[in-house]
Design a protein around this motif. Structure first.
Motif, PDB file in Angstrom:
ATOM      1  N   TRP A 220       0.859  -1.196   0.000  1.00  0.00           N
ATOM      2  CA  TRP A 220       0.000   0.000   0.000  1.00  0.00           C
ATOM      3  C   TRP A 220       0.890   1.240   0.000  1.00  0.00           C
ATOM      4  CZ3 TRP A 220      -5.048  -0.565  -0.897  1.00  0.00           C
ATOM      5  CH2 TRP A 220      -5.630  -1.812  -0.647  1.00  0.00           C
ATOM      6  N   THR A 221       0.656   2.123  -0.987  1.00  0.00           N
ATOM      7  CA  THR A 221       1.544   3.267  -1.144  1.00  0.00           C
ATOM      8  C   THR A 221       0.733   4.524  -1.456  1.00  0.00           C
ATOM      9  OG1 THR A 221       3.470   4.011  -2.406  1.00  0.00           O
ATOM     10  CG2 THR A 221       1.996   2.501  -3.550  1.00  0.00           C
ATOM     11  N   ASP A 222       1.315   5.469  -2.194  1.00  0.00           N
ATOM     12  CA  ASP A 222       0.604   6.732  -2.441  1.00  0.00           C
ATOM     13  C   ASP A 222       0.098   6.864  -3.874  1.00  0.00           C
ATOM     14  OD1 ASP A 222       3.061   7.046  -3.635  1.00  0.00           O
ATOM     15  OD2 ASP A 222       3.563   8.937  -2.675  1.00  0.00           O
ATOM     16  N   VAL A 223       0.142   5.787  -4.648  1.00  0.00           N
ATOM     17  CA  VAL A 223      -0.400   5.806  -6.012  1.00  0.00           C
ATOM     18  C   VAL A 223      -1.281   4.563  -6.191  1.00  0.00           C
ATOM     19  CG1 VAL A 223       1.289   7.188  -7.296  1.00  0.00           C
ATOM     20  CG2 VAL A 223       1.820   4.813  -6.753  1.00  0.00           C
ATOM     21  N   ILE A 226       0.782   0.368 -10.169  1.00  0.00           N
ATOM     22  CA  ILE A 226       1.964   0.598 -10.996  1.00  0.00           C
ATOM     23  C   ILE A 226       1.493   1.280 -12.279  1.00  0.00           C
ATOM     24  CG2 ILE A 226       3.815  -0.532 -12.264  1.00  0.00           C
ATOM     25  CD1 ILE A 226       3.915  -2.664 -10.189  1.00  0.00           C
ATOM     26  N   PHE A 227       2.143   2.360 -12.627  1.00  0.00           N
ATOM     27  CA  PHE A 227       1.741   3.145 -13.787  1.00  0.00           C
ATOM     28  C   PHE A 227       2.659   2.861 -14.981  1.00  0.00           C
ATOM     29  CE2 PHE A 227      -1.159   6.717 -12.352  1.00  0.00           C
ATOM     30  CZ  PHE A 227      -1.474   6.136 -11.137  1.00  0.00           C
ATOM     31  N   THR A 228       2.215   3.368 -16.134  1.00  0.00           N
ATOM     32  CA  THR A 228       3.025   3.195 -17.350  1.00  0.00           C
ATOM     33  C   THR A 228       4.371   3.907 -17.227  1.00  0.00           C
ATOM     34  OG1 THR A 228       1.637   4.950 -18.228  1.00  0.00           O
ATOM     35  CG2 THR A 228       1.209   2.715 -19.034  1.00  0.00           C
ATOM     36  N   THR A 229       4.424   4.938 -16.398  1.00  0.00           N
ATOM     37  CA  THR A 229       5.692   5.496 -15.945  1.00  0.00           C
ATOM     38  C   THR A 229       5.402   6.281 -14.682  1.00  0.00           C
ATOM     39  OG1 THR A 229       7.731   6.605 -16.611  1.00  0.00           O
ATOM     40  CG2 THR A 229       5.687   7.709 -17.216  1.00  0.00           C
ATOM     41  N   ASP A 230       6.421   6.807 -14.042  1.00  0.00           N
ATOM     42  CA  ASP A 230       6.209   7.553 -12.800  1.00  0.00           C
ATOM     43  C   ASP A 230       5.245   8.718 -13.057  1.00  0.00           C
ATOM     44  OD1 ASP A 230       6.352   9.053 -10.514  1.00  0.00           O
ATOM     45  OD2 ASP A 230       8.518   8.849 -10.283  1.00  0.00           O
ATOM     46  N   PRO A 231       4.063   8.688 -12.418  1.00  0.00           N
ATOM     47  CA  PRO A 231       3.089   9.754 -12.674  1.00  0.00           C
ATOM     48  C   PRO A 231       3.595  11.142 -12.279  1.00  0.00           C
ATOM     49  CG  PRO A 231       2.372   8.318 -10.874  1.00  0.00           C
ATOM     50  CD  PRO A 231       3.578   7.686 -11.467  1.00  0.00           C
ATOM     51  N   ARG A 232       4.652  11.173 -11.480  1.00  0.00           N
ATOM     52  CA  ARG A 232       5.219  12.499 -11.143  1.00  0.00           C
ATOM     53  C   ARG A 232       5.984  13.071 -12.329  1.00  0.00           C
ATOM     54  NH1 ARG A 232       7.220  12.076  -4.866  1.00  0.00           N
ATOM     55  NH2 ARG A 232       5.633  10.547  -4.403  1.00  0.00           N
ATOM     56  N   ILE A 233       6.400  12.200 -13.239  1.00  0.00           N
ATOM     57  CA  ILE A 233       7.170  12.667 -14.396  1.00  0.00           C
ATOM     58  C   ILE A 233       6.257  12.916 -15.590  1.00  0.00           C
ATOM     59  CG2 ILE A 233       9.020  12.092 -16.029  1.00  0.00           C
ATOM     60  CD1 ILE A 233      10.271  10.373 -13.872  1.00  0.00           C
TER      61      ILE A 233
HETATM   62  P1  ADP Z   1       6.384   4.211  -0.319  1.00  0.00           P
HETATM   63  O1  ADP Z   1       6.828   5.248   0.658  1.00  0.00           O
HETATM   64  O2  ADP Z   1       4.946   3.843  -0.165  1.00  0.00           O
HETATM   65  O3  ADP Z   1       7.300   3.019  -0.375  1.00  0.00           O
HETATM   66  P2  ADP Z   1       7.647   5.266  -2.689  1.00  0.00           P
HETATM   67  O4  ADP Z   1       7.790   6.754  -2.716  1.00  0.00           O
HETATM   68  O5  ADP Z   1       8.836   4.451  -2.363  1.00  0.00           O
HETATM   69  O6  ADP Z   1       6.424   4.922  -1.740  1.00  0.00           O
HETATM   70  O7  ADP Z   1       7.056   4.751  -4.078  1.00  0.00           O
HETATM   71  C1  ADP Z   1       5.882   5.358  -4.618  1.00  0.00           C
HETATM   72  C2  ADP Z   1       6.284   6.367  -5.674  1.00  0.00           C
HETATM   73  O8  ADP Z   1       6.921   5.676  -6.753  1.00  0.00           O
HETATM   74  C3  ADP Z   1       5.140   7.072  -6.335  1.00  0.00           C
HETATM   75  O9  ADP Z   1       4.729   8.201  -5.605  1.00  0.00           O
HETATM   76  C4  ADP Z   1       5.708   7.443  -7.702  1.00  0.00           C
HETATM   77  O10 ADP Z   1       6.134   8.780  -7.754  1.00  0.00           O
HETATM   78  C5  ADP Z   1       6.921   6.552  -7.847  1.00  0.00           C
HETATM   79  N1  ADP Z   1       6.909   5.758  -9.073  1.00  0.00           N
HETATM   80  C6  ADP Z   1       7.997   5.576  -9.883  1.00  0.00           C
HETATM   81  N2  ADP Z   1       7.670   4.838 -10.931  1.00  0.00           N
HETATM   82  C7  ADP Z   1       6.368   4.507 -10.816  1.00  0.00           C
HETATM   83  C8  ADP Z   1       5.471   3.747 -11.610  1.00  0.00           C
HETATM   84  N3  ADP Z   1       5.836   3.152 -12.744  1.00  0.00           N
HETATM   85  N4  ADP Z   1       4.194   3.622 -11.174  1.00  0.00           N
HETATM   86  C9  ADP Z   1       3.796   4.206 -10.039  1.00  0.00           C
HETATM   87  N5  ADP Z   1       4.602   4.951  -9.249  1.00  0.00           N
HETATM   88  C10 ADP Z   1       5.867   5.106  -9.623  1.00  0.00           C
END
Ligand code: ADP
Ligand code: ASP
Ligand code: MG
Length: 447
Positions: A220-223, A226-233
């Protein structure tokens, strides 16, 4: 009885409200019997600063105060403030003592003891939040089961010992209580605290799931997956419903921060399906990672790993010679350095290394360079990013190279690796260009 291990990351246990959301997930799913938590968001970074930098006494006190403030924001919302405060004060006092020692004796052992304080505090507080919600949450010190070697900062877990310890100490309580324990930390044979590397709580949870024969692992995390790429980018990135173990492992290995690179090793080894979802929006679904999935798209995702180091070793002695690479690798191995990508030409070899900020792991030091220079010319370049295109049958599909590189014609590509795996094509670019390249590639391949 279905048995699930659930891991909650730093933002999921950042404050009281976030912890309550996690508690609600656990209360709603009776199969969650073991809960692994990270340190509350920001705490490990503070601890890394305390353990790695030479700070004045005042600076140290300020950072410890900031850590304390994060914990007290949670304590102040608990019914049993006094008891919770006492527990945390004990850990903060120990931290202050360790930080004091750090000035005189800067060791990796002390650094790990410092880093472990974050998880020790968050797990104690989270167990209290669960109990306050009438759920039988029992604090458990994971170091009693997570046996590791003494490689501080990057300790290797003894999975056989973990299994035996878990069956003895955790097994009997699984039915009666929800065990709340720490990710990231372990203990070596000498009784010293160790850590598994930044982001290691995902890996801890997977190892525990394997050790107790869990049916399921939830991250369980903050997204919302798993996305097609990092949604922050890339704003247009979207969540993937299902992904195979192989593809997700490539993503994690190539730096998608969402999962620690080793997380899927125990899951694959023991066929434990993994779910990734958002503790903020549990109802929004997430990504299921499993052995086989129906869809096998050519392009699945793009990962960006920053702060890569490129080492190029060059020696005319390599020409038609054997054994040169073995010597180079022997030096790297003696420093516990692991190589990511390799390309070779007639007389030179280029190697990449992960060198992330806030990492507690070994990097290319002057000593390593000096030893390599006994053998060959050495060039070290920093400020590079690794872009990995992950998918299926990338070696067998026609036109992958042109599709990828025609999209980014102006990129200054420093190195390309393609051929060893059907699941990825990776290349190095200057750090400053990485995000733009990922955005452009993403929006071409996925939108
Ligand atoms: P946690 O503290 O729950 O371990 P992390 O910060 O380590 O969380 O991981 C979650 C973050 O990973 C997301 O906020 C997102 O920015 C980043 N991230 C990088 N690549 C991906 C991806 N392909 N899909 C989703 N999130 C991704
Ligand atoms: N707290 C540790 C870190 O920030 C481990 C983790 O969160 O997974 O790296
Ligand atoms: Mg993480």
């Amino acid at each position: 009885m279905m048995l699930t291990v659930a891991k909650f990351g730093g933002t999921s246990v950042a404050d009281f409200d976030a912890m309550v959301r996690c508690a609600n997930i656990i209360i709603n799913r009776s199969d969650i019997r073991v809960v692994v938590v990270s340190a509350s968001a920001g705490v490990t970074n503070h601890l890394v600063t305390l353990s790695q930098q030479l700070l004045s006494g005042i600076e140290q006190q300020q950072i410890i105060q900031q850590i304390s403030d994060i914990q007290y924001a949670i304590i102040n919302q608990l019914h049993e403030k006094q008891e919770a405060g006492n527990e945390i004060e004990e850990i903060l006092a120990h931290l202050t003592e360790l930080v004091g020692q750090q000035n005189t004796l800067q060791t990796a052992k002390t650094a790990d003891a410092i880093l472990s304080c974050g998880e020790q505090m968050s797990s104690r507080l989270f167990a209290r939040v669960l109990r306050q919600r009438n759920c039988a949450g029992a604090y458990f010190d994971v170091r009693d089961v997570m046996a590791t070697n003494s490689l501080h900062g990057k300790a290797v877990v003894d999975t056989d010992a973990l299994q035996i310890n878990s069956q003895t100490l955790l097994g009997p309580q699984l039915q009666d209580v929800v065990t709340v324990t720490q990710g990231f930390i372990g203990r070596d044979g000498l009784g010293n605290t160790t850590t598994l590397g930044r982001g290691g709580s995902d890996y801890s949870a997977a190892l525990l799931a394997e050790a107790i024969n869990a049916d399921d692992l939830q991250i369980w995390t903050d997204v919302v997956g798993i996305f097609t790429t990092d949604p922050r980018i890339a704003k247009r990135a979207h969540a993937i419903g299902e992904i195979s173990f192989g593809e997700a492992a490539e993503m994690a290995t190539f730096g998608a921060k969402i999962l620690h690179p080793a997380t899927l090793i125990p899951a694959i080894r023991s066929s434990i399906p993994v779910f990734v979802g958002s503790s903020r929006e549990p109802e929004a679904g997430g990504t299921r990672i499993m052995e086989t999935v129906a869809s096998k798209p050519t392009y699945r995702s793009i990962a960006l790993r920053r702060q890569q180091t490129l080492v190029t070793v060059k020696s005319p002695a390599m020409l038609h010679a054997s054994g040169f690479l073995a010597k180079v690798f022997a030096i790297l191995a003696s420093h516990e350095l692991s190589v990511d990508l390799i390309t070779t030409s007639e007389i030179s070899v280029a190697l990449t290394f992960d060198n992330p900020q806030g990492s507690t792991q070994a990097v290319i030091t002057e000593k390593v360079v000096e030893e390599l220079e006994q053998l060959c010319d050495v060039q070290v370049e920093n400020n590079l990013s690794l872009v990995a295109v992950i998918g299926n049958e990338l070696l067998r599909s026609r036109g992958v190279g042109s599709r990828v590189f025609d999209t980014i014609p102006d990129a200054n590509v420093r190195m390309i690796c393609h051929g060893a795996s059907d699941n990825n094509l990776c290349f190095l670019v200057p750090e400053g260009e990485g995000e733009q390249i990922v955005q452009t590639l993403h929006d071409t391949l996925f939108v």
